[in-house]
Write a protein that holds these residues in place. Structure first.
Motif, short mmCIF file in Angstrom:
data_model
loop_
_atom_site.label_atom_id
_atom_site.label_comp_id
_atom_site.label_asym_id
_atom_site.label_seq_id
_atom_site.Cartn_x
_atom_site.Cartn_y
_atom_site.Cartn_z
N VAL A 115 0.77 -1.23 0.02
CA VAL A 115 0.02 0.07 -0.05
C VAL A 115 0.79 1.12 0.03
O VAL A 115 1.81 1.51 1.09
CB VAL A 115 -1.05 0.02 1.30
N ASP A 116 0.78 2.04 -0.90
CA ASP A 116 1.85 3.08 -1.25
C ASP A 116 1.27 4.32 -0.23
O ASP A 116 0.19 4.49 -0.07
CB ASP A 116 1.58 3.56 -2.32
N GLY A 117 2.31 4.76 0.61
CA GLY A 117 2.02 5.82 1.50
C GLY A 117 2.15 7.12 1.06
O GLY A 117 2.32 8.15 1.76
N GLY A 118 2.58 7.43 -0.10
CA GLY A 118 2.84 8.85 -0.44
C GLY A 118 4.09 9.25 -0.08
O GLY A 118 5.16 8.56 -0.27
N THR A 119 3.99 10.51 0.58
CA THR A 119 5.19 10.97 1.09
C THR A 119 5.62 10.36 2.61
O THR A 119 6.53 10.67 3.11
CB THR A 119 4.91 12.22 1.46
N GLY A 120 4.62 9.40 3.14
CA GLY A 120 4.85 8.86 4.25
C GLY A 120 5.33 7.24 4.05
O GLY A 120 5.86 6.89 3.03
N SER A 121 5.28 6.39 4.97
CA SER A 121 5.72 5.32 5.06
C SER A 121 4.73 4.22 4.26
O SER A 121 3.39 4.77 4.34
CB SER A 121 5.84 4.50 6.48
N ASP A 122 5.27 3.28 3.62
CA ASP A 122 4.49 2.46 2.90
C ASP A 122 3.82 1.12 3.82
O ASP A 122 4.37 1.05 4.96
CB ASP A 122 5.13 1.77 1.79
N VAL A 252 7.86 -4.33 16.67
CA VAL A 252 9.15 -5.48 16.63
C VAL A 252 10.54 -4.61 16.65
O VAL A 252 11.34 -5.27 16.81
CB VAL A 252 8.93 -6.21 15.38
N ALA A 253 10.50 -3.29 16.29
CA ALA A 253 11.91 -2.66 16.12
C ALA A 253 11.28 -1.01 16.44
O ALA A 253 10.62 -0.53 16.05
CB ALA A 253 12.29 -2.75 14.78
N SER A 254 12.44 -0.60 17.18
CA SER A 254 12.17 0.96 17.68
C SER A 254 13.02 1.64 16.62
O SER A 254 14.06 1.32 16.13
CB SER A 254 12.45 0.98 19.08
N ASP A 255 12.58 3.07 16.76
CA ASP A 255 13.68 4.01 16.03
C ASP A 255 13.66 3.93 14.71
O ASP A 255 14.54 4.08 13.79
CB ASP A 255 14.89 4.27 16.64
N ILE A 256 12.46 3.53 14.14
CA ILE A 256 12.22 3.08 12.41
C ILE A 256 11.26 4.59 12.16
O ILE A 256 10.13 4.41 12.63
CB ILE A 256 11.59 1.81 12.29
N VAL A 257 11.97 5.06 11.30
CA VAL A 257 11.27 6.30 10.91
C VAL A 257 10.57 6.29 9.54
O VAL A 257 9.97 7.35 9.16
CB VAL A 257 12.28 7.65 10.98
N ALA A 258 11.07 5.23 8.63
CA ALA A 258 10.48 5.09 7.29
C ALA A 258 10.38 3.73 6.84
O ALA A 258 11.58 2.96 7.23
CB ALA A 258 11.36 5.97 6.36
N LEU A 259 9.54 3.38 6.06
CA LEU A 259 9.51 2.14 5.37
C LEU A 259 8.84 2.14 4.15
O LEU A 259 7.99 2.94 3.75
CB LEU A 259 8.29 1.10 6.31
N GLN A 260 9.92 1.64 3.01
CA GLN A 260 9.47 2.02 1.47
C GLN A 260 9.49 0.53 1.05
O GLN A 260 10.53 -0.22 1.40
CB GLN A 260 10.25 2.95 0.98
#
Length: 384
Positions: A115-122, A252-260
């Protein structure tokens, strides 16, 4: 004589008992201050380096952990879908909306959906089953609610999701649930059967066509996303003995700011093929595409079946706020400031919008990438 010696001794004693002069005292204080300042600066430098190393180690751990979870699930994408011989169509030719309602969550047969998140994370959704039979199938006759199978339900368990697959000329498909199994491993009760509009709800035979029956196990959906607390969360799995998706998102993981994420699609027609259908495409990735347009929410079945792999990138933050800017956009030109980029093997790496992170330029980041072949799609390729 004695008097003279006593006077000399007294004079010498007075000379040796005189204290430091003011100049000497100031010089001593200055030397002490310089030494203290040097030691403080040295300690501060060591402490800053320790924080940077510790922050980098935390980002490394978070990124590796995030990639581990997603790779593990993506490598299983589509597991449980039956594999037929090359003369029979793959279940991946079932209508793309073939689905089942699991605890209020509609899940179809597509192994991977981005699911594409645009300028945010997918958002990445991965689906697979866990049948002990590994996707074996049996021929079925009779009706969908009470079919007769040409064998015993080896590897099937109660509450398993089941697939009716009508082949080869009329690929109607239905999902249901094996509610109860008899002691002799035959079907007792089927429920939740989702009958497609073109199939008969009574008979599962249609002329010369025949039907396959397969247990998919707990056909589930695992969803990865980044929440507002900058945590990678995983939704899905089974709760106890209930094979429905768990609605709770587990960090499941901290300090993750983006997913693409992107699909790897094939565009090359097999030169030995006689048609231009999905069956004619080679098993290779020719291009990486976002989950938009042709490969967005209204993706056609043929385009879905051109997907051969996915690639995933996560950006992990070290968590230590710096005094000045230490990061910039991928196309930034500031000297001595790290660029935040993904798809770094491409001729033109892509940037990631981190403007939603407060003071984002004053943090350091690490990017992690993985390319995962969708093996359970590739193995079904001969029938596509």
């Amino acid at each position: 004589m004695n008097t003279s010696m006593r006077m000399f001794s007294r004079l010498r004693s007075q000379r040796f008992q005189t204290g430091l002069s003011l100049v000497e005292l100031l010089v001593g204080i200055l030397i002490g201050l310089v030494a203290t300042l040097a030691i403080s600066n040295l300690f501060s430098g060591f402490e800053a380096r320790k924080r940077m190393i510790a922050g980098g180690a935390d980002a490394q751990s978070s990124g590796v952990l995030a990639m581990y979870y997603m790779q593990r699930d993506a490598q299983n994408a589509g597991y449980g879908l039956p594999l037929y011989n090359s003369s029979d169509p793959s279940p991946l030719l079932c209508p793309i909306n073939t689905s089942i309602n699991q605890g209020g969550v509609i899940i179809n047969l597509s192994p991977v959906v981005i699911v594409d998140g645009g300028t945010g994370s997918d958002i990445v959704r991965i689906r697979y089953g866990n049948p002990a039979s590994g996707g074996a199938s049996l021929r079925a006759t009779g009706t969908m609610t009470a079919p007769t199978l040409d064998g015993r339900l080896i590897g099937c368990q109660e509450n398993d999701v089941v697939l009716f697959h009508q082949t080869p000329t009329n690929p109607n498909c239905s999902l249901g649930r094996l509610q109860k199994v008899n002691s002799d491993r035959t079907i007792n009760t089927l429920s939740e059967i989702n009958t497609p509009p073109t199939a008969s709800p009574v008979s599962i035979l249609n002329g010369a066509d025949w039907v396959r029956f397969s247990c998919l196990g707990a056909w589930n959906q695992y969803e990865y996303t980044v929440n507002a607390a900058m945590e990678l969360t995983r939704t899905g799995g089974t709760s106890g003995t209930t094979p429905f998706p768990n609605s709770a998102a587990v960090p499941v993981a901290s300090d993750i700011v983006a997913l693409q994420a992107q699909y790897g699609i094939t565009e090359t027609i097999d030169p030995t093929a006689t048609t231009t259908t999905a069956a004619a495409y080679l098993n290779r990735v020719d291009r990486w595409v976002d989950a938009t347009g042709t490969f967005g929410p209204t993706m056609a079945l043929m385009d879905r079946n051109r997907i051969r792999a996915i690639r995933i990138a996560v950006i992990a933050r070290d968590g230590n706020l710096q005094r000045s800017n230490v990061s910039q956009t991928c196309n930034g030109a500031a000297a001595g400031v790290s660029r935040v980029c993904i798809w770094q093997a491409d001729a033109n790496p892509a940037g990631v919008d981190l403007s939603g992170v407060p003071n984002w330029q004053r943090y350091r980041y690490r990017s992690f990438e993985a390319t995962i072949p969708l093996r359970n799609i590739i193995w079904n390729r001969d029938a596509l």
